[in-house]
Scaffold this active site. Structure first.
Site, PDB file in Angstrom:
ATOM      1  N   VAL A 246       0.831  -1.208   0.000  1.00  0.00           N
ATOM      2  CA  VAL A 246       0.000   0.000   0.000  1.00  0.00           C
ATOM      3  C   VAL A 246       0.868   1.262   0.000  1.00  0.00           C
ATOM      4  O   VAL A 246       0.597   2.221  -0.732  1.00  0.00           O
ATOM      5  CB  VAL A 246      -0.979  -0.012   1.201  1.00  0.00           C
TER       6      VAL A 246
ATOM      7  N   GLY B 185      -0.481  -9.312  -3.695  1.00  0.00           N
ATOM      8  CA  GLY B 185      -0.539  -8.275  -2.656  1.00  0.00           C
ATOM      9  C   GLY B 185      -1.941  -8.008  -2.147  1.00  0.00           C
ATOM     10  O   GLY B 185      -2.217  -6.943  -1.593  1.00  0.00           O
TER      11      GLY B 185
ATOM     12  N   ASP C 280     -11.024 -10.430   8.814  1.00  0.00           N
ATOM     13  CA  ASP C 280     -10.887  -9.147   8.110  1.00  0.00           C
ATOM     14  C   ASP C 280     -12.284  -8.604   7.761  1.00  0.00           C
ATOM     15  O   ASP C 280     -12.578  -7.427   7.974  1.00  0.00           O
ATOM     16  CB  ASP C 280     -10.040  -9.362   6.840  1.00  0.00           C
TER      17      ASP C 280
ATOM     18  N   LYS D 259     -14.250  -5.267   9.195  1.00  0.00           N
ATOM     19  CA  LYS D 259     -14.793  -4.276   8.252  1.00  0.00           C
ATOM     20  C   LYS D 259     -16.291  -4.042   8.479  1.00  0.00           C
ATOM     21  O   LYS D 259     -16.754  -2.902   8.415  1.00  0.00           O
ATOM     22  CB  LYS D 259     -14.529  -4.724   6.819  1.00  0.00           C
TER      23      LYS D 259
ATOM     24  N   GLY E 274      -5.454  -4.602  -2.680  1.00  0.00           N
ATOM     25  CA  GLY E 274      -4.333  -4.331  -3.587  1.00  0.00           C
ATOM     26  C   GLY E 274      -3.775  -2.944  -3.331  1.00  0.00           C
ATOM     27  O   GLY E 274      -4.452  -2.071  -2.789  1.00  0.00           O
TER      28      GLY E 274
HETATM   29  N1  HSE Z   1      -6.550  -8.298   2.807  1.00  0.00           N
HETATM   30  C1  HSE Z   1      -7.578  -7.350   2.534  1.00  0.00           C
HETATM   31  C2  HSE Z   1      -8.551  -7.955   1.539  1.00  0.00           C
HETATM   32  C3  HSE Z   1      -6.969  -6.089   2.010  1.00  0.00           C
HETATM   33  O1  HSE Z   1      -8.191  -8.965   0.920  1.00  0.00           O
HETATM   34  O2  HSE Z   1      -9.655  -7.466   1.381  1.00  0.00           O
HETATM   35  C4  HSE Z   1      -7.897  -4.941   1.851  1.00  0.00           C
HETATM   36  O3  HSE Z   1      -8.492  -4.574   3.067  1.00  0.00           O
END
Ligand code: HSE
Length: 403
Positions: free
Chosen positions: A24, A184, A198, A202, A299
């Site tokens: 990033v 990435g 994750d 979120k 990404g």
């Molecule tokens: N690892 C996270 C995803 C990155 O794949 O969504 C973006 O938040």
């Protein structure tokens, strides 16, 4: 933002201090360089000792924060420490901070926001949800004129990339994950992506923006895609479904419901059309209007795009992103129920599963079942227990737009 242009060398542009130079951080550098930004320039980059190999790279946070050209710090380190400590030091040094760190904002957002306010600067984190999609900033705008009743979507680019690739190329989970890491998309530790954490961070963070409510994170049912196998994807396709990792939070009569789980979508659902590392992030308002944003969810460049948006917001005097009033509540999942697809081995005996089975297919050593509607939290709890016995896989079957 009151910019003291006299202290900024490079043509009155605002100096950025970049913490971390991974996917990033490099994405932001290339956005600012390629676009020859007339508003911002990277003055210094904090890198690990052995890697600070350019004249603009420093090895200590003090060296970065003492640079008078730096007015905004962009945190791209990920993880909790040292990111939290560095952000606090930056805020105390009267630098506004932009971060994409959803795990950190989930755990320490209140503390960091207070620290920003005490020091007369702002903390922004648009890139923490949706990669390049302006989801959080949209929720903030929408809330000004209507109430939001539900939010959700596909919020993890890595798992979407894996599931889409397994569907379209019949590859293994491991092959698809390895490519997502190379590109990435995945977190430093990809467990957060594939176990659903994750997405959990979120949806919870989106929830505090949409509903002014932090849901107790331990009360949110969450399961990921770590146990899915190529044969499961083939079976799901034979039923006419696509599989996606889905997250949602809904306003209920008593509070808020939320969960994260893989779900099956037929081609009538927008989620079924989300490919590669893309996300779909939607919201529904009280009148039932449903709107969605779609774009790259992971990404370097997409995420840097949202960071750049925050930089401009700060330049234009925007405030922080957390709402002033915030409460902390437990989940209320009583109103949520739907059917599930479950794959177990033939040897797994479960009276509970047998009792709720509506359809059953036996394929070699595997049994696939479709259950009757069952309360989401209850089902997750029971499946969590069965997962201790063997790596079963299960996915919700989507019925309504906002469940
Ligand atoms: N690892 C996270 C995803 C990155 O794949 O969504 C973006 O938040």
């Amino acid at each position: 933002m009151k910019t003291d242009v006299s202290k900024n060398s490079a043509n009155n542009r605002i100096g950025i201090g970049l913490l971390g130079y991974g996917t990033v951080g490099k994405g932001l550098e290339s956005l600012l360089t390629d676009k020859a930004s007339d508003a911002f320039f990277i003055a210094k980059i904090l890198r690990r000792i052995s890697k600070a190999n350019r004249s603009d790279m420093v090895e200590s946070i003090e060296d970065l924060l003492s640079d008078p050209k730096i007015e905004i710090v962009v945190e791209c380190l990920g993880g909790i420490e040292p990111a939290r400590t560095y952000i606090i030091e930056a805020l105390k040094a009267k630098k506004s901070v932009v971060t994409a760190n959803k795990a950190l904002i989930n755990r320490f957002g209140d503390e960091l926001d207070t620290c920003a306010k005490e020091n007369g600067v702002v903390l922004r984190f648009s890139a923490a949800v949706g990669g390049g999609i302006p989801y959080l900033s949209t929720l903030i705008e929408v809330k000004k004129h209507t109430q939001i009743s539900a939010i959700g979507g596909i919020l993890n680019g890595t798992s979407n990339f894996i599931l889409d690739k397994m569907e379209r190329e019949s590859c293994t989970f491991e092959e698809a994950l390895s490519e997502a890491q190379t590109l990435g998309y995945a977190e430093k530790d990809p467990s957060a992506d594939i176990l659903g954490w994750d997405s959990l961070n979120k949806i919870r963070l989106s929830g505090v923006i949409a509903f002014n409510t932090w849901i107790n994170i331990d009360s949110i049912p969450c399961t990921g895609i770590d146990s899915i196998q190529t044969k499961d994807v083939e079976f799901i396709q034979s039923l006419g479904y696509h599989i996606r990792l889905f997250a949602t939070m809904i306003k209920t009569n008593l509070g808020h419901s939320a969960y994260v789980e893989p779900q099956l979508f037929n081609s009538d659902n927008a989620e079924a059309t989300i490919l590669s590392n893309h996300n779909i992030a939607w919201f529904t308002d009280m009148s039932g209007k449903h709107q969605a944003l779609i774009g790259q969810g992971a990404g370097g460049l997409p995420t840097a795009g949202n960071i750049l948006r925050d930089l401009y917001q700060i330049k234009e005097d925007a405030k922080g992103m957390l709402p002033e009033e915030r409460s902390l509540k437990n989940i209320d999942n009583n109103e949520l129920s739907h059917a599930y697809l479950v794959r177990t081995s033939k040897s797994l005996k479960s009276g509970f599963l047998e009792a709720i089975t509506v359809f059953k297919w036996i394929q070699g050593n595997r049994i696939y079942r479709i259950t009757k509607n069952i309360q989401v939290s209850r089902f997750h709890n029971l499946m969590h227990q069965l997962k201790q016995l063997e790596p079963i896989f299960y996915a919700g079957i989507k019925k309504k737009e906002n469940q």
